[in-house]
Scaffold this active site. Structure first.
Site, PDB file in Angstrom:
ATOM      1  CE1 TYR A 139      -8.036 -25.276  45.143  1.00  0.00           C
ATOM      2  CE2 TYR A 139      -7.171 -26.053  43.076  1.00  0.00           C
ATOM      3  CZ  TYR A 139      -6.964 -25.554  44.337  1.00  0.00           C
ATOM      4  OH  TYR A 139      -5.691 -25.330  44.798  1.00  0.00           O
ATOM      5  CE  LYS A 190      -4.523 -31.567  59.280  1.00  0.00           C
ATOM      6  NZ  LYS A 190      -3.154 -31.519  59.824  1.00  0.00           N
ATOM      7  CG  ASP A 222       0.106 -31.915  59.106  1.00  0.00           C
ATOM      8  OD1 ASP A 222      -0.152 -33.043  58.641  1.00  0.00           O
ATOM      9  OD2 ASP A 222      -0.342 -31.523  60.207  1.00  0.00           O
ATOM     10  CG  ASP A 246      -2.732 -25.923  42.928  1.00  0.00           C
ATOM     11  OD1 ASP A 246      -1.681 -25.768  42.287  1.00  0.00           O
ATOM     12  OD2 ASP A 246      -3.659 -25.079  42.918  1.00  0.00           O
ATOM     13  CG  ASP A 250       3.480 -24.665  42.461  1.00  0.00           C
ATOM     14  OD1 ASP A 250       3.017 -25.387  41.555  1.00  0.00           O
ATOM     15  OD2 ASP A 250       3.413 -23.424  42.439  1.00  0.00           O
TER      16      ASP A 250
HETATM   17  C1  LIG Z   1      -6.291 -22.392  38.092  1.00  0.00           C
HETATM   18  C2  LIG Z   1      -5.340 -23.011  39.127  1.00  0.00           C
HETATM   19  C3  LIG Z   1      -5.984 -24.104  39.887  1.00  0.00           C
HETATM   20  C4  LIG Z   1      -4.128 -23.404  38.407  1.00  0.00           C
HETATM   21  C5  LIG Z   1      -3.057 -24.057  39.230  1.00  0.00           C
HETATM   22  O1  LIG Z   1      -2.506 -23.553  40.161  1.00  0.00           O
HETATM   23  C6  LIG Z   1      -2.614 -25.373  38.810  1.00  0.00           C
HETATM   24  O2  LIG Z   1      -3.236 -26.002  37.971  1.00  0.00           O
HETATM   25  O3  LIG Z   1      -1.602 -25.843  39.333  1.00  0.00           O
HETATM   26 MG   LIG Z   2      -0.716 -24.708  40.869  1.00  0.00          MG
END
Ligand SMILES: CC(C)CC(=O)C(=O)O
Ligand SMILES: [Mg+2]
Ligand SMILES: NC(=O)C1=CN([C@@H]2O[C@H](COP(=O)(O)OP(=O)(O)OC[C@H]3O[C@@H](n4cnc5c(N)ncnc54)[C@H](O)[C@@H]3O)[C@@H](O)[C@H]2O)C=CC1
Length: 361
Positions: A139, A190, A222, A246, A250
């Site tokens: 990033y 990894k 993985d 990240d 999720d």
């Molecule tokens: C701008 C992104 C890196 C935002 C994102 O997906 C997060 O912070 O989880």
């Molecule tokens: Mg995110």
């Protein structure tokens, strides 16, 4: 004390408004100051992190943020140069304040056991933290961009880059975090393929010698993804890089029932943190008063705990969130048969009522 409030875009302002109700109740003397970020920053001041917003962030004691993202003047953000993307506002803020440690707790509230995508017996008792490094990786690494090769072919480049000191500081944060919990740390990398991750594993292992009371394990990303959905309760603290964190967080969100349940705290070298839900701007449900505000509200609990040392008040907010779930209030993302479907505002009001009735007893 001054708290910066940056609702951002999409459902960001909607869920932040509910979190602000809770914040005002818990810290009635705090001064709240609003500032635009993301698409809102572009629309108000021509860039995703306006100078005034950054200045406020630097002098505030803590920041409450919603989410950023969306198309800019009809243009898909995923096609825009980095400097013009709404999400860059958040990346720049995390970088400018050196918020390198992003704590993302994934806790299953027992009331939501039926809302999880996994079977109850697999997720019962889930209580883990993903500690995502937030200032490095693909990033931020240079070089990056889209250029043209000598043979006139376009090439897209991002660089996964971590210095030893960047790995050391997140590793120390992770071991300290695990030390305050069940003393189990899993580092996810990894290292079987990427040199940067060989360094990650080596440094995390070395830092671990300072924490002999914490059990350290390593998984490749993985296999970690597989283990997270196979037997998620094996994890206590997971430490990983920016991109893997990240993605994994999720996935972890769905174990708890919804991404609308996951708060986060981003901290640096002092206590002045940034608090935001893990989710994004959810354009599919924005403006409808149906988003789940609990992730934003639980981010206020993290602020009370980490920036202001108010553990009791943090626990009160968490208990209030739990109480409304126990009373059967559900936004659409966690709706279950027999429960009362409520909108964003009604859920925020229910949490506030639960806090008020708890403090009157
Ligand atoms: C701008 C992104 C890196 C935002 C994102 O997906 C997060 O912070 O989880
Ligand atoms: Mg995110
Ligand atoms: N920290 C941030 O500000 C983040 C911003 N984004 C941005 O958000 C935009 C949308 O990204 P997506 O990939 O769709 O991710 P997203 O997290 O916004 O949405 C993914 C799915 O989860 C649902 N969802 C998210 N939050 C919810 C909530 N509170 N209550 C109920 N349902 C919820 C959405 O409706 C959607 O179906 C993009 O512009 C992206 O760049 C994405 C992730 C984090």
């Amino acid at each position: 004390m001054t708290i910066a409030v940056m609702g951002g875009d999409g459902i960001g302002p909607e869920v932040t408004a509910q979190a602000v109700k809770v914040l005002r109740h818990m810290l009635p003397n705090a001064e709240l100051e609003w500032a635009p970020i993301g698409l809102a920053g572009i629309e108000a001041r021509g860039k995703p992190l306006p100078d005034e917003t950054l200045a406020l962030a630097k002098r505030a004691d803590a920041i409450l943020l919603g989410s950023v993202g969306g198309s800019v003047r009809g243009l898909d953000e995923a096609r825009l140069p980095r400097a013009e993307r709404p999400g860059t506002g958040l990346l720049d803020l995390r970088e400018a304040l050196v918020l390198f440690a992003n704590y993302r707790p994934a806790v299953l509230y027992p009331e939501l056991i039926g809302a999880s995508s996994l079977r109850p017996e697999v997720i019962e008792g889930l209580d883990l933290i993903i500690l995502r490094e937030l200032n490095g990786d693909a990033y931020f690494g240079e070089p990056r961009g889209i250029t043209t090769t000598p043979s006139n072919e376009r090439v897209g480049i991002n660089t996964i880059r971590y210095t030893e000191s960047e790995i050391e500081r997140i590793a120390h944060a992770a071991f300290r975090c695990a030390r305050g919990r069940r003393k189990k740390l899993c580092s996810v990398d990894k290292a079987n393929v990427l040199e940067v991750m060989q360094l990650w594993r080596e440094v995390v292992t070395r830092v671990g010698r300072d924490y002999p009371d914490v059990e350290l394990s390593h998984l490749f990303i993985d296999a970690a993804s597989m283990e997270l959905v196979r037997k998620p309760t094996q994890f206590d603290v997971i430490v990983t890089g920016n991109m893997f964190g990240d993605i994994l967080s999720d996935a972890a969100a769905m174990l708890t029932g919804s991404i609308g349940m996951l708060p986060s705290a981003s901290l640096g070298h002092d206590h002045r943190g940034l608090y935001e839900p893990v989710h994004g701007t959810a354009p599919d449900i924005a403006g409808k008063d149906i988003a789940n505000p609990l992730a934003a509200i639980l981010s206020v609990a993290m602020m009370l705990r980490h920036s202001f040392g108010l553990e009791d008040r943090a626990a009160q907010v968490e208990a209030a969130a739990r109480a409304v779930l126990a009373q059967g209030y559900r936004t659409a993302d966690i709706q279950q048969p027999g429960c009362r479907l409520v909108g964003t505002r009604e859920m925020g009001d229910a949490v506030l009522d639960a806090l008020r009735s708890a403090s009157s007893h």
